[in-house]
Design a protein around this motif. Sequence first.
Motif, PDB file in Angstrom:
ATOM      1  N   ASP A   1     -30.809   5.006  25.292  1.00  0.00           N
ATOM      2  CA  ASP A   1     -31.693   5.496  26.348  1.00  0.00           C
ATOM      3  C   ASP A   1     -32.409   4.355  27.063  1.00  0.00           C
ATOM      4  O   ASP A   1     -32.859   3.396  26.431  1.00  0.00           O
ATOM      5  CB  ASP A   1     -32.746   6.430  25.751  1.00  0.00           C
ATOM      6  N   GLY A   2     -32.534   4.507  28.381  1.00  0.00           N
ATOM      7  CA  GLY A   2     -33.282   3.538  29.160  1.00  0.00           C
ATOM      8  C   GLY A   2     -34.775   3.703  28.920  1.00  0.00           C
ATOM      9  O   GLY A   2     -35.247   4.794  28.615  1.00  0.00           O
ATOM     10  N   ARG A   3     -35.510   2.631  29.099  1.00  0.00           N
ATOM     11  CA  ARG A   3     -36.967   2.669  28.905  1.00  0.00           C
ATOM     12  C   ARG A   3     -37.716   2.862  30.213  1.00  0.00           C
ATOM     13  O   ARG A   3     -38.912   3.149  30.197  1.00  0.00           O
ATOM     14  CB  ARG A   3     -37.432   1.368  28.243  1.00  0.00           C
ATOM     15  N   ALA A   4     -37.027   2.683  31.329  1.00  0.00           N
ATOM     16  CA  ALA A   4     -37.696   2.753  32.634  1.00  0.00           C
ATOM     17  C   ALA A   4     -37.042   3.797  33.530  1.00  0.00           C
ATOM     18  O   ALA A   4     -35.852   4.111  33.391  1.00  0.00           O
ATOM     19  CB  ALA A   4     -37.657   1.391  33.313  1.00  0.00           C
TER      20      ALA A   4
ATOM     21  N   CYS B   1     -37.045  13.159  24.630  1.00  0.00           N
ATOM     22  CA  CYS B   1     -36.272  12.801  25.822  1.00  0.00           C
ATOM     23  C   CYS B   1     -37.140  12.627  27.061  1.00  0.00           C
ATOM     24  O   CYS B   1     -36.714  11.993  28.027  1.00  0.00           O
ATOM     25  CB  CYS B   1     -35.201  13.857  26.085  1.00  0.00           C
ATOM     26  N   GLU B   2     -38.334  13.154  27.040  1.00  0.00           N
ATOM     27  CA  GLU B   2     -39.192  13.101  28.218  1.00  0.00           C
ATOM     28  C   GLU B   2     -40.166  11.921  28.226  1.00  0.00           C
ATOM     29  O   GLU B   2     -40.829  11.677  29.231  1.00  0.00           O
ATOM     30  CB  GLU B   2     -39.986  14.411  28.335  1.00  0.00           C
ATOM     31  N   VAL B   3     -40.224  11.193  27.113  1.00  0.00           N
ATOM     32  CA  VAL B   3     -41.172  10.087  27.000  1.00  0.00           C
ATOM     33  C   VAL B   3     -40.511   8.901  26.322  1.00  0.00           C
ATOM     34  O   VAL B   3     -39.846   9.068  25.286  1.00  0.00           O
ATOM     35  CB  VAL B   3     -42.416  10.507  26.188  1.00  0.00           C
ATOM     36  N   ALA B   4     -40.684   7.705  26.884  1.00  0.00           N
ATOM     37  CA  ALA B   4     -40.165   6.510  26.233  1.00  0.00           C
ATOM     38  C   ALA B   4     -40.974   6.250  24.972  1.00  0.00           C
ATOM     39  O   ALA B   4     -42.137   6.604  24.861  1.00  0.00           O
ATOM     40  CB  ALA B   4     -40.264   5.311  27.182  1.00  0.00           C
TER      41      ALA B   4
END
Length: 329
Positions: A150-153, A324-327
């Motif tokens: 998953d991307g962080r940004a 999935c909605e928050v890094a």
Amino acid sequence: METKLLVFSPKLLILLLFSFAAFPSPSSSRLAFNFYGASCPSAEFIVKNTVRSASSFDPTIPGKLLRLLFHDCMVEGCDASVLLQGNDTERSDPANASLGGFSVINSAKRVLEIFCPGTVSCADILALAARDAVEIVGGPMLQIPTGRRDGRASVASVVRFNIIDTSFSMDEMMKLFSSKGLSLDDLVILSGAHTIGSAHCSAFSDRFQADSKGTLTRIDTSLDKAYANELRKKCPSSVSSSVTVNNDPETSFLFDNQYYRNLMAHKGLFQSDSVLFSDKRTKKMVEDLANDQNSFFERWGQSFLKLTIIGVKSGDEGEIRQSCEVANG
């Protein structure tokens, strides 16, 4: 309906991975079939079961999941960045305001965190969910590699430059697809996703004009007159922005090759659909796909695989989000 299993060998996957010219993704070579075979054997079953359950209650879910994947992968690669909430995220951009299916991905993630905490990425869940959505509504059953991270940004400002607008010309669409390592053939095949799903009236309003009394008139003569009249009835000029119309007026909840038959009958909902049949570069391919569903399914599998490995993060890149909605903090 019987589905056709399309199996991609590791050799074919490698050939596809190295076919990208303009949007290389070195990390994509670290994806693998059955990536979670040891760490979370039930991962793919859990995702499919979640999608199937949600779709049984809401038949619009498959179309929403497929569109959600497109909007993720075409913007900064398949890294689930479209799922992140917050100000100025991809999800907050007006171009993504009508996206749906988020709750299905979140549900699958919650279950996976119980059985396999910190193991399965949201990016993989989204790719698998879109794949399963197609199968559930009659499309081909595919194998796809996993191992995405998953991307962080997530940045809203990059969305508009990477999403197909429904009024795009062929050249505009080709330019964008080429920048992602996708070919003209991929453009025609992946446009077949419009065989399911729906769109808000505003998405094709450019094909009509309203007079002073608000009466709509067809101005795009490439649109079948009878079909245009049906759309006018469903979408009067004063209609609420929440009203939607099925992409495929014939078999709206079935993944088949009807989309291409619609194009030949001048019943493509968007200008970006209709141009596929009016442009000499793609007209023959549309005709071929309209006449051969097995060919469409086989070629869909190949193009869908290419879509799901655009710009992926793997190995030490990115993270495995807890939500999935928050890094991760």
